[in-house]
Write an enzyme that holds these catalytic residues in place. Structure first.
Site, mmCIF file in Angstrom:
data_model
loop_
_atom_site.group_PDB
_atom_site.id
_atom_site.type_symbol
_atom_site.label_atom_id
_atom_site.label_comp_id
_atom_site.label_asym_id
_atom_site.label_seq_id
_atom_site.Cartn_x
_atom_site.Cartn_y
_atom_site.Cartn_z
ATOM 1 N N ASP A 11 -40.550 0.394 -19.781
ATOM 2 C CA ASP A 11 -41.684 -0.402 -20.253
ATOM 3 C C ASP A 11 -42.098 -1.442 -19.216
ATOM 4 O O ASP A 11 -41.675 -2.601 -19.248
ATOM 5 C CB ASP A 11 -41.346 -1.034 -21.615
ATOM 6 C CG ASP A 11 -41.321 0.001 -22.724
ATOM 7 O OD1 ASP A 11 -41.993 1.056 -22.570
ATOM 8 O OD2 ASP A 11 -40.648 -0.209 -23.733
ATOM 9 N N LYS A 35 -38.134 7.365 -20.362
ATOM 10 C CA LYS A 35 -39.215 7.467 -21.349
ATOM 11 C C LYS A 35 -40.350 6.542 -20.897
ATOM 12 O O LYS A 35 -40.119 5.382 -20.576
ATOM 13 C CB LYS A 35 -38.708 7.022 -22.729
ATOM 14 C CG LYS A 35 -39.795 6.992 -23.798
ATOM 15 C CD LYS A 35 -39.288 6.436 -25.105
ATOM 16 C CE LYS A 35 -39.479 4.939 -25.246
ATOM 17 N NZ LYS A 35 -40.861 4.504 -25.444
ATOM 18 N N LEU A 61 -46.536 8.641 -26.218
ATOM 19 C CA LEU A 61 -47.909 8.171 -26.440
ATOM 20 C C LEU A 61 -48.218 7.960 -27.921
ATOM 21 O O LEU A 61 -49.275 7.450 -28.273
ATOM 22 C CB LEU A 61 -48.913 9.152 -25.827
ATOM 23 C CG LEU A 61 -48.805 9.354 -24.317
ATOM 24 C CD1 LEU A 61 -49.879 10.312 -23.816
ATOM 25 C CD2 LEU A 61 -48.908 8.036 -23.562
ATOM 26 N N LYS A 62 -47.356 8.416 -28.774
ATOM 27 C CA LYS A 62 -47.526 8.249 -30.239
ATOM 28 C C LYS A 62 -48.963 8.572 -30.650
ATOM 29 O O LYS A 62 -49.697 7.716 -31.165
ATOM 30 C CB LYS A 62 -47.159 6.838 -30.681
ATOM 31 C CG LYS A 62 -45.718 6.470 -30.399
ATOM 32 C CD LYS A 62 -45.349 5.168 -31.070
ATOM 33 C CE LYS A 62 -43.973 4.706 -30.703
ATOM 34 N NZ LYS A 62 -43.850 4.253 -29.303
ATOM 35 N N GLY A 209 -34.581 0.037 -24.510
ATOM 36 C CA GLY A 209 -35.490 -0.585 -23.560
ATOM 37 C C GLY A 209 -34.884 -1.867 -23.049
ATOM 38 O O GLY A 209 -34.036 -1.881 -22.155
HETATM 39 O O1 C5P Z 1 -37.033 -2.747 -25.808
HETATM 40 P P1 C5P Z 1 -36.741 -1.856 -26.964
HETATM 41 O O2 C5P Z 1 -35.363 -1.232 -26.889
HETATM 42 O O3 C5P Z 1 -37.028 -2.479 -28.302
HETATM 43 O O4 C5P Z 1 -37.768 -0.660 -26.757
HETATM 44 C C1 C5P Z 1 -37.923 0.384 -27.667
HETATM 45 C C2 C5P Z 1 -38.807 1.437 -27.097
HETATM 46 O O5 C5P Z 1 -38.919 2.490 -28.022
HETATM 47 C C3 C5P Z 1 -40.221 0.969 -26.771
HETATM 48 O O6 C5P Z 1 -40.634 1.663 -25.612
HETATM 49 C C4 C5P Z 1 -41.030 1.426 -27.965
HETATM 50 O O7 C5P Z 1 -42.352 1.734 -27.635
HETATM 51 C C5 C5P Z 1 -40.286 2.675 -28.385
HETATM 52 N N1 C5P Z 1 -40.386 3.050 -29.802
HETATM 53 C C6 C5P Z 1 -40.058 2.177 -30.809
HETATM 54 N N2 C5P Z 1 -40.195 2.561 -32.113
HETATM 55 C C7 C5P Z 1 -40.622 3.771 -32.421
HETATM 56 C C8 C5P Z 1 -40.921 4.677 -31.397
HETATM 57 C C9 C5P Z 1 -40.792 4.274 -30.087
HETATM 58 O O8 C5P Z 1 -39.608 1.058 -30.537
HETATM 59 N N3 C5P Z 1 -40.706 4.143 -33.668
#
Ligand code: C5P
Length: 230
Positions: A11, A35, A61-62, A209
């Site tokens: 990210d 990712k 990209l959801k 992340g």
């Molecule tokens: O920093 P963190 O560990 O919270 O990041 C989580 C990642 O997972 C982000 O890239 C976020 O966009 C993604 N994500 C999420 N929840 C979802 C799907 C994807 O947090 N349901």
């Protein structure tokens, strides 16, 4: 090498930072797959970088739109040969999921479609505000049902619901974001769990992340390996 799958959320909008994340999360003790989300994909050099990126990756990209628009979007990604996972919102409905799954079969047989259920940042209060009357668990279970019926390859949910979903769908690929080490700031995430607790709930893979990419990445990776070996 553990057989647990870890996705690292790259990210950032900075290619140099992405290269650093990829470089510093390489390990012979653990498999960490990058990712990429909206921030990097929308950035000026992000998409370009992915065109020639040689490793397998997940493009998060959801997608959530009417079926034709959604599947046209997938078509526009066909030059990204190493994209192995793509996400679409289960909220988009079964017809959208079905048409995307059908389309990806023709584009790239190895491209897995993951249905995103209720975001890990939401809690029961936020769902009420949106107008839902069911609990998160009930909604996620319903959405898992349509993701499975549509023939998608897996679902994204929080590790809190994973146990319930695994009970019903023994073979489904379940990926869970909202992963934190004990004592980490949960930031904007609501439904969080540690990596080990998530794997205890029978998830197939986790997404990390900020707990991996903030601060010293190598130390964070070591912390993860030690944690998984506990
Ligand atoms: O920093 P963190 O560990 O919270 O990041 C989580 C990642 O997972 C982000 O890239 C976020 O966009 C993604 N994500 C999420 N929840 C979802 C799907 C994807 O947090 N349901």
């Amino acid at each position: 090498m553990t057989n647990k799958i870890i996705f690292v959320a790259c990210d950032t909008s900075n290619v140099k930072q992405v290269k650093k994340i990829i470089n510093q999360t390489q390990s012979n003790k653990i498999k960490i797959i990058p990712k990429f989300g909206l921030q990097f994909f929308y950035s000026k050099n992000g998409r370009k970088f992915l065109e020639s990126f040689k490793q397998d990756f997940w493009l998060d990209l959801k997608i959530n739109d009417i079926p034709q628009t959604a599947l046209s979007a997938i078509e526009s990604l066909k030059d990204l040969k190493n994209c192995k996972y793509i996400t679409v919102h289960a909220n988009g409905g079964i017809e959208m999921l079905k048409s995307i799954k059908k389309k990806t079969k023709n584009i790239n047989k190895n491209l897995k479609v993951l249905g995103v259920t209720i975001l890990t940042s939401l809690n029961n209060k936020s769902l009420k505000e949106i107008g839902h009357t069911r609990s998160i668990q009930q909604l996620v279970l319903r959405q898992a049902n349509i993701v499975e019926k549509a023939g998608c390859d897996g679902i994204v949910c929080s590790a809190k619901e994973a146990k319930l979903i695994r009970k019903k769908y023994k073979k489904l690929f379940i990926v869970t974001p909202g992963i934190r080490f004990l004592g980490d700031n949960s930031n904007d995430q609501s439904r969080v769990m540690t990596p080990n607790d998530a794997f205890k709930n029978k998830v197939s893979a986790i997404v990390m992340g900020r707990s991996l990419i903030k601060g010293n990445i190598k130390i964070n990776v070591k912390k993860l390996i030690d944690h998984l070996n506990q």
